[in-house]
Write a protein that holds these residues in place. Structure first.
Motif, PDB file in Angstrom:
ATOM      1  N   SER A  10     -38.169-131.064  26.381  1.00 22.58           N
ATOM      2  CA  SER A  10     -38.301-129.859  25.557  1.00 22.58           C
ATOM      3  C   SER A  10     -37.512-128.700  26.158  1.00 22.58           C
ATOM      4  CB  SER A  10     -39.774-129.477  25.497  1.00 22.58           C
ATOM      5  OG  SER A  10     -40.266-129.347  26.815  1.00 22.58           O
ATOM      6  N   HIS A  11     -37.478-127.633  25.419  1.00 20.04           N
ATOM      7  CA  HIS A  11     -36.894-126.396  25.944  1.00 20.04           C
ATOM      8  C   HIS A  11     -37.555-126.033  27.274  1.00 20.04           C
ATOM      9  CE1 HIS A  11     -35.620-122.325  26.388  1.00 20.04           C
ATOM     10  NE2 HIS A  11     -36.846-121.879  26.249  1.00 20.04           N
ATOM     11  N   ARG A  12     -38.863-126.116  27.315  1.00 21.80           N
ATOM     12  CA  ARG A  12     -39.612-125.728  28.513  1.00 21.80           C
ATOM     13  C   ARG A  12     -39.310-126.654  29.695  1.00 21.80           C
ATOM     14  NH1 ARG A  12     -41.385-121.951  31.688  1.00 21.80           N
ATOM     15  NH2 ARG A  12     -43.244-122.514  32.851  1.00 21.80           N
ATOM     16  N   ASP A  35     -37.866-139.012  25.333  1.00 20.35           N
ATOM     17  CA  ASP A  35     -38.179-138.197  24.157  1.00 20.35           C
ATOM     18  C   ASP A  35     -38.145-139.105  22.926  1.00 20.35           C
ATOM     19  OD1 ASP A  35     -38.133-134.847  23.990  1.00 20.35           O
ATOM     20  OD2 ASP A  35     -38.057-135.896  22.082  1.00 20.35           O
ATOM     21  N   ARG A  40     -32.486-134.165  22.166  1.00 21.05           N
ATOM     22  CA  ARG A  40     -33.030-133.454  23.323  1.00 21.05           C
ATOM     23  C   ARG A  40     -32.299-133.872  24.609  1.00 21.05           C
ATOM     24  NH1 ARG A  40     -33.884-129.270  22.209  1.00 21.05           N
ATOM     25  NH2 ARG A  40     -34.907-128.963  24.194  1.00 21.05           N
ATOM     26  N   THR A  78     -44.067-132.501  26.343  1.00 21.20           N
ATOM     27  CA  THR A  78     -43.856-132.642  24.896  1.00 21.20           C
ATOM     28  C   THR A  78     -44.678-131.570  24.186  1.00 21.20           C
ATOM     29  OG1 THR A  78     -45.760-134.086  24.776  1.00 21.20           O
ATOM     30  CG2 THR A  78     -43.641-135.163  24.941  1.00 21.20           C
ATOM     31  N   ARG A  79     -44.701-131.674  22.858  1.00 17.98           N
ATOM     32  CA  ARG A  79     -45.636-130.830  22.111  1.00 17.98           C
ATOM     33  C   ARG A  79     -47.045-131.065  22.648  1.00 17.98           C
ATOM     34  NH1 ARG A  79     -43.989-131.173  15.689  1.00 17.98           N
ATOM     35  NH2 ARG A  79     -41.798-130.656  16.017  1.00 17.98           N
ATOM     36  N   ASP A  80     -47.839-130.019  22.588  1.00 23.25           N
ATOM     37  CA  ASP A  80     -49.170-130.056  23.215  1.00 23.25           C
ATOM     38  C   ASP A  80     -50.024-131.242  22.768  1.00 23.25           C
ATOM     39  OD1 ASP A  80     -48.228-127.579  24.009  1.00 23.25           O
ATOM     40  OD2 ASP A  80     -49.624-126.434  22.756  1.00 23.25           O
ATOM     41  N   TYR A  82     -49.387-134.168  22.065  1.00 25.31           N
ATOM     42  CA  TYR A  82     -49.035-135.489  22.598  1.00 25.31           C
ATOM     43  C   TYR A  82     -49.290-135.585  24.099  1.00 25.31           C
ATOM     44  CZ  TYR A  82     -46.854-135.779  18.051  1.00 25.31           C
ATOM     45  OH  TYR A  82     -46.644-135.762  16.699  1.00 25.31           O
ATOM     46  N   HIS A  83     -49.689-134.489  24.717  1.00 19.80           N
ATOM     47  CA  HIS A  83     -49.899-134.516  26.173  1.00 19.80           C
ATOM     48  C   HIS A  83     -50.899-135.599  26.578  1.00 19.80           C
ATOM     49  CE1 HIS A  83     -48.633-130.013  27.001  1.00 19.80           C
ATOM     50  NE2 HIS A  83     -47.702-130.704  26.378  1.00 19.80           N
ATOM     51  N   GLU A 100     -47.601-129.583  31.336  1.00 20.45           N
ATOM     52  CA  GLU A 100     -47.450-128.193  30.905  1.00 20.45           C
ATOM     53  C   GLU A 100     -48.761-127.741  30.268  1.00 20.45           C
ATOM     54  OE1 GLU A 100     -46.488-125.289  30.668  1.00 20.45           O
ATOM     55  OE2 GLU A 100     -44.610-125.397  31.742  1.00 20.45           O
ATOM     56  N   LYS A 101     -48.999-126.455  30.362  1.00 17.10           N
ATOM     57  CA  LYS A 101     -50.189-125.915  29.695  1.00 17.10           C
ATOM     58  C   LYS A 101     -49.937-125.877  28.197  1.00 17.10           C
ATOM     59  CE  LYS A 101     -48.348-122.917  27.826  1.00 17.10           C
ATOM     60  NZ  LYS A 101     -48.285-122.519  26.466  1.00 17.10           N
ATOM     61  N   TRP A 172     -43.574-125.124  15.865  1.00 15.63           N
ATOM     62  CA  TRP A 172     -44.629-126.109  15.638  1.00 15.63           C
ATOM     63  C   TRP A 172     -45.996-125.592  16.079  1.00 15.63           C
ATOM     64  CZ3 TRP A 172     -46.821-127.057  20.308  1.00 15.63           C
ATOM     65  CH2 TRP A 172     -46.029-126.962  21.448  1.00 15.63           C
ATOM     66  N   HIS A 185     -53.430-122.661  23.165  1.00 16.72           N
ATOM     67  CA  HIS A 185     -52.006-122.813  23.514  1.00 16.72           C
ATOM     68  C   HIS A 185     -51.497-121.653  24.371  1.00 16.72           C
ATOM     69  CE1 HIS A 185     -47.720-123.614  23.038  1.00 16.72           C
ATOM     70  NE2 HIS A 185     -47.594-122.330  22.754  1.00 16.72           N
ATOM     71  N   TYR A 272     -32.251-130.293  18.000  1.00 18.67           N
ATOM     72  CA  TYR A 272     -33.486-130.922  17.498  1.00 18.67           C
ATOM     73  C   TYR A 272     -33.124-131.665  16.210  1.00 18.67           C
ATOM     74  CZ  TYR A 272     -36.076-127.600  20.464  1.00 18.67           C
ATOM     75  OH  TYR A 272     -36.558-126.865  21.513  1.00 18.67           O
ATOM     76  N   HIS A 367     -41.149-115.829  34.106  1.00 20.40           N
ATOM     77  CA  HIS A 367     -42.549-115.414  34.155  1.00 20.40           C
ATOM     78  C   HIS A 367     -42.860-114.665  35.441  1.00 20.40           C
ATOM     79  CE1 HIS A 367     -42.659-118.537  30.993  1.00 20.40           C
ATOM     80  NE2 HIS A 367     -43.498-117.705  30.436  1.00 20.40           N
TER      81      HIS A 367
HETATM   82  N1  LIG Z   1     -45.972-122.309  30.664  1.00 23.67           N
HETATM   83  C1  LIG Z   1     -45.204-121.691  29.807  1.00 23.67           C
HETATM   84  O1  LIG Z   1     -44.915-120.536  30.001  1.00 23.67           O
HETATM   85  C2  LIG Z   1     -44.690-122.432  28.591  1.00 23.67           C
HETATM   86  C3  LIG Z   1     -43.732-121.830  27.771  1.00 23.67           C
HETATM   87  C4  LIG Z   1     -43.267-122.545  26.674  1.00 23.67           C
HETATM   88  C5  LIG Z   1     -43.771-123.800  26.380  1.00 23.67           C
HETATM   89  N2  LIG Z   1     -44.717-124.344  27.178  1.00 23.67           N
HETATM   90  C6  LIG Z   1     -45.237-125.701  26.904  1.00 23.67           C
HETATM   91  O2  LIG Z   1     -44.169-126.623  27.103  1.00 23.67           O
HETATM   92  C7  LIG Z   1     -44.268-127.704  26.182  1.00 23.67           C
HETATM   93  C8  LIG Z   1     -42.993-127.797  25.360  1.00 23.67           C
HETATM   94  O3  LIG Z   1     -42.874-126.641  24.565  1.00 23.67           O
HETATM   95  P1  LIG Z   1     -41.471-126.160  23.950  1.00 23.67           P
HETATM   96  O4  LIG Z   1     -41.728-124.915  23.190  1.00 23.67           O
HETATM   97  O5  LIG Z   1     -40.469-126.126  25.036  1.00 23.67           O
HETATM   98  O6  LIG Z   1     -41.191-127.334  22.926  1.00 23.67           O
HETATM   99  P2  LIG Z   1     -39.889-127.807  22.153  1.00 23.67           P
HETATM  100  O7  LIG Z   1     -40.112-127.542  20.712  1.00 23.67           O
HETATM  101  O8  LIG Z   1     -38.636-127.312  22.782  1.00 23.67           O
HETATM  102  O9  LIG Z   1     -39.931-129.358  22.407  1.00 23.67           O
HETATM  103  C9  LIG Z   1     -40.977-130.190  21.959  1.00 23.67           C
HETATM  104  C10 LIG Z   1     -40.645-131.593  22.417  1.00 23.67           C
HETATM  105  O10 LIG Z   1     -41.636-132.482  21.883  1.00 23.67           O
HETATM  106  C11 LIG Z   1     -40.950-133.580  21.327  1.00 23.67           C
HETATM  107  N3  LIG Z   1     -41.737-134.179  20.258  1.00 23.67           N
HETATM  108  C12 LIG Z   1     -41.762-133.823  18.957  1.00 23.67           C
HETATM  109  N4  LIG Z   1     -42.512-134.695  18.255  1.00 23.67           N
HETATM  110  C13 LIG Z   1     -42.974-135.596  19.136  1.00 23.67           C
HETATM  111  C14 LIG Z   1     -43.777-136.764  19.005  1.00 23.67           C
HETATM  112  N5  LIG Z   1     -44.227-137.172  17.827  1.00 23.67           N
HETATM  113  N6  LIG Z   1     -44.059-137.466  20.122  1.00 23.67           N
HETATM  114  C15 LIG Z   1     -43.587-137.069  21.315  1.00 23.67           C
HETATM  115  N7  LIG Z   1     -42.784-135.989  21.500  1.00 23.67           N
HETATM  116  C16 LIG Z   1     -42.494-135.261  20.401  1.00 23.67           C
HETATM  117  C17 LIG Z   1     -39.643-133.009  20.792  1.00 23.67           C
HETATM  118  O11 LIG Z   1     -38.670-134.010  20.568  1.00 23.67           O
HETATM  119  C18 LIG Z   1     -39.272-132.035  21.890  1.00 23.67           C
HETATM  120  O12 LIG Z   1     -38.574-132.633  22.946  1.00 23.67           O
HETATM  121  C19 LIG Z   1     -45.504-127.427  25.345  1.00 23.67           C
HETATM  122  O13 LIG Z   1     -46.608-128.097  25.893  1.00 23.67           O
HETATM  123  C20 LIG Z   1     -45.681-125.924  25.473  1.00 23.67           C
HETATM  124  O14 LIG Z   1     -47.013-125.520  25.276  1.00 23.67           O
HETATM  125  C21 LIG Z   1     -45.171-123.686  28.281  1.00 23.67           C
END
Ligand SMILES: NC(=O)c1ccc[n+]([C@@H]2O[C@H](COP(=O)([O-])OP(=O)(O)OC[C@H]3O[C@@H](n4cnc5c(N)ncnc54)[C@H](O)[C@@H]3O)[C@@H](O)[C@H]2O)c1
Length: 433
Positions: A10-12, A35, A40, A78-80, A82-83, A100-101, A172, A185, A272, A367
């Protein structure tokens, strides 16, 4: 070198490796990316062309990744929603995980994970980066050295500005089935920080939560239409949130990365498949809250008054911690994208008229320096104690309070944490997992 695999590129996840310092990078290498979306992997390669991890695509290849690469640690990012599934499957191989949280999106998923962890030799860490900000560490030290005595009452007000706040409703995250809602979240960060600071366990939660700004009834919705995207919206000039984003969108980590470094944010379809993070904040599918007022009772006698607003003129948090012997005030404000520059920490001993201002060292990194410190603390062993490593207990209680918040706001009734967690509540209180 120890081997790190990424579950959810993911981006994170990419961001966290950007934040990793030299010590982490001399001890760890990324050996595998997993992924469901091949784009990605391109996003990762775009950022780190010099790293050549193996890539594994699709749910059916997750175990193949674990078996082929035998990672020492998997970063679950991944998205929350699916964790929990990938965490359980990783623990079945006795591999350590950092999640990730939020750790998961529901208490039910927490219990599934707790059960899996009991049978596994794998260790679970939750990436609560707020704990690692210099101010948070300073507050923790003050509380641990009994500066305010027994904590009695905490007030916490969180304000997200129009850009940061609305960003959750474009992605999402805006569906409870994906993110658990923002009390889990996003506010899990703060809820965990309070739990950690005061070292008390949550008992009962009462909350009002509403959707005021976003969704079709949002007062600033230019018209009621479904499925618009900012990048192609014919009404974007009439949308106040879009206008301010065009003017100011440079500072926030969550947005900057998507915007500048990893393709254009507006139509970030480059990296994406079938997903763009510019969905309309006024869509009717949004089913989460943007405003909360909650009261939380703890087993050590403290109560927390907690309010959150996801559309504020500037970004700010204010924390007041009252104790039997004094008070701590912690606040930051960032306006005009001047992120984290105006942090303030003050200590007011009881019966002394003079407040003591506590100076806080500035740290670089995402952060407010929390990200690099978190990566180092979780991934590296040094002589120093691990100041803030969070595990299953912390992850579970943050989710449980967040779930209690939205459940209470739906029923109008208080929610007891034990009613959500059952016997696990007693087990968690006895052990730091
Ligand atoms: N601690 C922080 O400050 C912080 C900041 C941002 C995000 N996060 C967490 O990081 C995680 C990623 O968030 P993001 O915003 O970077 O997400 P993102 O949208 O960039 O990526 C989501 C990922 O989930 C994958 N995904 C989508 N559908 C899926 C499925 N069905 N099965 C498995 N994987 C799937 C996508 O392909 C992608 O790689 C999340 O848990 C989010 O809560 C934490």
């Amino acid at each position: 070198m120890k081997k790190l695999a990424i579950c959810g590129t993911s981006h994170r996840a990419i961001r966290l490796w950007v934040e990793a310092n030299a010590e982490v990078k001399t001890q760890w290498e990324i050996v595998a990316l997993w992924d469901i979306d091949p784009k990605r992997f391109d996003a990762f390669k775009n950022m780190f062309p010099e790293i050549k991890p193996q890539t594994f695509l699709g749910d059916e290849n997750y175990e193949t990744m674990l078996q082929t690469c035998s990672p020492d640690m998997v970063l679950i990012c991944t998205r929350d929603n699916y964790h929990a599934d990938y965490a359980v499957r990783t623990l079945a191989y006795d591999i350590d995980i950092m999640i990730e949280k939020p750790m998961v999106t529901t208490v039910a998923e927490s219990i599934t994970l707790l059960e899996a962890a009991e049978k596994s030799k794998g260790q679970v860490y939750v990436t609560f980066n707020y704990r690692y900000q210099n101010t948070a560490v300073a507050v923790k030290e003050m509380l641990d050295t009994n500066k305010v005595g027994r904590v009695t009452a905490i007030e916490l007000n969180v304000y997200l500005d129009e850009i940061h706040g609305s960003s959750f409703f474009m992605r999402w995250n805006r569906l409870r089935k994906n993110s658990g809602g923002l009390s889990i979240h996003k506010e899990g960060h703060y809820l965990d920080m309070i739990n950690w600071w005061i070292d008390q366990n949550p008992v009962e939660v009462y909350c009002f939560g509403t959707l005021n700004y976003y969704g079709p009834e949002g007062i600033l919705n230019p018209s009621k239409k479904e499925g618009r995207h900012c990048s192609t919206c014919s009404e974007s000039d009439a949308c106040a949130y879009n206008r301010i984003r065009q003017e100011k969108e440079t500072g926030d980590d969550h947005i900057k990365g998507l915007q500048g470094r990893i393709g254009s944010r507006a139509a970030n379809t480059d990296y994406y498949t079938n997903y763009a993070a510019d969905q309309c904040i006024f869509d009717s599918e949004i089913d989460i809250e943007d405003t909360y007022a909650a009261v939380i009772k703890y087993d050590g006698g403290a109560v927390l008054s907690f309010s959150v607003n996801f559309s504020s003129p500037f970004e700010q948090h204010r924390v007041v911690i009252n104790g039997t012997h004094g008070r701590i005030e912690d606040g930051y404000t960032f306006a005009d994208n001047n992120l984290y520059t105006a942090a303030a920490l003050a200590y007011y001993p009881l019966f002394e008229k003079q407040a003591k201002s506590i100076s806080i060292k500035n740290s670089t990194g995402g952060h407010a320096g929390g990200d690099p410190a978190l990566m180092q603390d979780i991934l590296c062993n040094t002589d120093k104690p691990h100041i803030a490593r969070a595990g299953l207990k912390a992850g579970t209680y943050a989710v449980a309070i967040g779930e209690a918040m939205w459940r209470s706001s739906q029923t109008g009734l208080p929610v007891k944490i034990k009613d959500l967690l059952g016997d696990w509540d007693d087990k968690l209180k006895k052990n730091e997992l």
